[in-house]
Write an enzyme that holds these catalytic residues in place. Sequence first.
Site, PDB file in Angstrom:
ATOM      1  N   THR A  70       0.900  -1.449   0.169  1.00  0.00           N
ATOM      2  CA  THR A  70      -0.176   0.285  -0.327  1.00  0.00           C
ATOM      3  C   THR A  70       1.408   1.220   0.209  1.00  0.00           C
ATOM      4  OG1 THR A  70      -2.059  -1.061   1.174  1.00  0.00           O
ATOM      5  CG2 THR A  70      -1.565   1.737   0.915  1.00  0.00           C
ATOM      6  N   GLN A 174       0.614  -9.875  -6.088  1.00  0.00           N
ATOM      7  CA  GLN A 174       0.434 -10.998  -6.123  1.00  0.00           C
ATOM      8  C   GLN A 174       1.323 -11.167  -7.244  1.00  0.00           C
ATOM      9  OE1 GLN A 174      -1.735 -12.637  -4.589  1.00  0.00           O
ATOM     10  NE2 GLN A 174      -2.763 -10.767  -3.122  1.00  0.00           N
ATOM     11  N   SER A 193       5.365  -6.110  -2.112  1.00  0.00           N
ATOM     12  CA  SER A 193       5.408  -6.602  -0.550  1.00  0.00           C
ATOM     13  C   SER A 193       6.130  -7.769  -0.036  1.00  0.00           C
ATOM     14  CB  SER A 193       3.783  -6.891  -0.483  1.00  0.00           C
ATOM     15  OG  SER A 193       3.489  -7.443   1.142  1.00  0.00           O
ATOM     16  N   ALA A 194       6.333  -8.065   1.578  1.00  0.00           N
ATOM     17  CA  ALA A 194       6.757  -9.439   1.762  1.00  0.00           C
ATOM     18  C   ALA A 194       6.211 -10.143   1.911  1.00  0.00           C
ATOM     19  CB  ALA A 194       8.273  -8.857   2.705  1.00  0.00           C
ATOM     20  N   HIS A 195       5.137 -10.160   2.254  1.00  0.00           N
ATOM     21  CA  HIS A 195       4.548 -10.891   3.081  1.00  0.00           C
ATOM     22  C   HIS A 195       3.436 -11.865   2.296  1.00  0.00           C
ATOM     23  CE1 HIS A 195      -0.189  -9.499   4.102  1.00  0.00           C
ATOM     24  NE2 HIS A 195       0.623  -7.875   2.800  1.00  0.00           N
ATOM     25  N   THR A 231      14.223   5.047  10.402  1.00  0.00           N
ATOM     26  CA  THR A 231      14.967   4.098  10.644  1.00  0.00           C
ATOM     27  C   THR A 231      14.420   2.805   9.736  1.00  0.00           C
ATOM     28  OG1 THR A 231      15.467   5.124  13.056  1.00  0.00           O
ATOM     29  CG2 THR A 231      15.746   2.660  12.274  1.00  0.00           C
ATOM     30  N   CYS A 316      -8.147  -7.371   2.223  1.00  0.00           N
ATOM     31  CA  CYS A 316      -7.944  -5.623   3.505  1.00  0.00           C
ATOM     32  C   CYS A 316      -9.236  -4.701   2.817  1.00  0.00           C
ATOM     33  CB  CYS A 316      -7.213  -4.966   2.564  1.00  0.00           C
ATOM     34  SG  CYS A 316      -5.186  -5.831   2.630  1.00  0.00           S
TER      35      CYS A 316
END
Lengths: 373, 383
Positions: A70, A174, A193-195, A231, A316
């Site tokens: 996002t 995706q 996206s990583a997850h 950070t 989402c």
Amino acid sequence: MIYLDNAATTKPNNRALSAAIAYAAEYFYNPSTRYAGGFEVSAAIERAREYLLSSVAGEKYALTFTSGGTESDNLAILSAARRGNAVTTMGEHAAVERCFSELKQRGVEPRFAPLLPDGRVDGAALLALMDEKTSLVSVCHVGSETGAVNDIAAISKAVKQKNPRCVFMSDGVQAFGKLPFRLPDTVDLYTVSAHKIGGLKGTGALFRKKSLALGAQIFGGGQEGGLRSGTENVLGILAFYEAAKDVFPTLETDAARVKSLREQLISALDGEFYTRLSAESGTPYVLTVAARGMRGEVLMRMLWDRGVVVGTGSACSSKHPRSRALAACGIGEDLLDGVLRLSFSRETTDEEVLIAAREMNGCAREFSQATAR
Amino acid sequence: MEKVIILRYAEIHLKGKNRGYFERALSNNLEKSLKGLRHELHRLSGRWLIAAFDESKAEEICERIKKVFGVHSYSVGLLTDSSERSLFEAVLAVAPEEGTFKVETHRADKKYPLTSPEVSARLGGRLLNVRPRLKVDVHTPDSIVYVDIRENSSALVFCKFERGAGGMPVTTSGKGLLLISGGIDSPVAAHMMAKRGLSVQLLHFHSYPYTNEGAKEKVVKLAKILSPYTQTDRLTTVKVTHIQEEIHKKCAAELNVTLLRRFMFRIAERVALLNGAKCLVTGESLGQVASQTLEGITSSNSVVKLPVLRPLIGFDKEEIIDRAKAIGTYETSILPYEDCCTVFLPEFPATRPKISFIEEEEAKLDVEALVEEALNSAETVLL
């Protein structure tokens, strides 16, 4: 538990987690610091960045870490669409769709291209919406609800031909780490996206052409070349890297195997209840079906109670029960309420999909008996 | 000089010989509401005094007291000895800087050397000397400084009256069971009945998997907002899925809601009796929806013996919403959720069902067995 909601999120990859955890526990230093510990952490982040870059993109690209798909979409869209109009499709994730709505407030006219029945964007219509004032075109690589795969290489090439100054971006959440592909030169921005591939939530990235100047949306200490201050999420970034190292070597064989799982599942589903919505040409990792006259959400809960986890649409946006994207493909009213999205990972097994199909048939039968009159 | 809070009670003074009962209930409720905050609660004649609290917590104590029914008004004031010097110091501390004022003195200690008007005049005079922007107006002053000289040579000095919640101390009217869906109305109904001294327990019906867990979470949230007013300490949930399925399968579609409500009332009565509740409470308002017609109400009432209190019966939606906002339940109530799956909703529900038709349709069901089965699914959450 049989987990078939991998398009919402995947179970974190254990090996990746344990490899990355050292950077949360021992090498906890701030990567911006100038002592050896800090250098070590920032070197690890750079290794991750280089690997992820090389996995799908060439020399001309840079990569910015963000808090997820996002944020990457927001960063890309809000800084690339600065004037005139911007064109996207009706099959985008809310992260893109809502940014386009926001563009209107910022004086950029959003335009939405229709979808073909199979969920892909209607390329001709997309091009027709473009003009010399179009500053951005955004087309998702894989539709999160339809599973449709857009040929972003061809689309981006056509877009650039029509208006070379126009920026082309693609939401690759995706697709990244699932479909074998390289970013063609005509794609300027690509969000991931990583997850969705075994990494952790709260981590994502934006691939961007080095030649393209973007404006920061978050200001502060100047991390990520000033494009995304704050950070670095070191644990998330390194888990992303480790997870990617696991998926990329076997991308093609995994995709082929998952495709056969998808076909096994669809052929084991009772055609009396279920209609296939996602096209065969779509991503192997997503199978969208609809149970005619039933409620997807109710079936989803019945299946949860039986140990099978499925989705009803884009997680989402599950507060809006009906799928925008599916409605845009022309799916009828009688099917829209009954949508289930099954999404696989490279860990999904033959046995699991067969059990899932059996339970889905059982639940549908039970539902239709309980609500029949 | 010590900061104290003076509480006056609402209707209890109307009570005769059982006044002690109401006073005890109120003091119990005050103690409950102040739990966790250091304080002492003293009974004066016709009032209560909260003392010995951490002065930085005065505001929090007031916030909590505002939710205790039976408190008519309260004032934050000062407790001091009754020497004129101390009285004046206290008056200085509570009096405004400007505007019109008067000092009003009550003297319970009749041995005090000055009369009440004398005390008022002297304190008022001294106050005028040091605060030149103040003016005396004994008829319509902007503020009144109250000086209350008590028998044990102490005095209370305060300036403002804040409105309390009013009503009767909760528990003095017994216990009721509220049917709560999670919408806007039922929490308001609970609040209104608590104002009349009813402690309110909650009953929530769900039809999992047709409805989701969100509604229950919402009801728990609402209960937590309500409980300072209503002393709600438990929520019972009952699953009515099978009842809905049976009604849907066997009975006339237009009676779907009517019949389900009859089941809900039956179950509610059983849960009420198990919990010692002596009435049912609902948030129904006449004519608001198809089931809230006179015929609908008749149909539900006819299956229970307990009285069903409907405090919102004559309220407009807007009035209910205003109250929900004042209580603080509105924001939670409007969170999206489904209290009932639309799979079972008829297109045209009957608004004026005949009782004979209802009974005829209901006879197709094994009512007792379904009620039993639903009761077996009851779960109680302690809040």
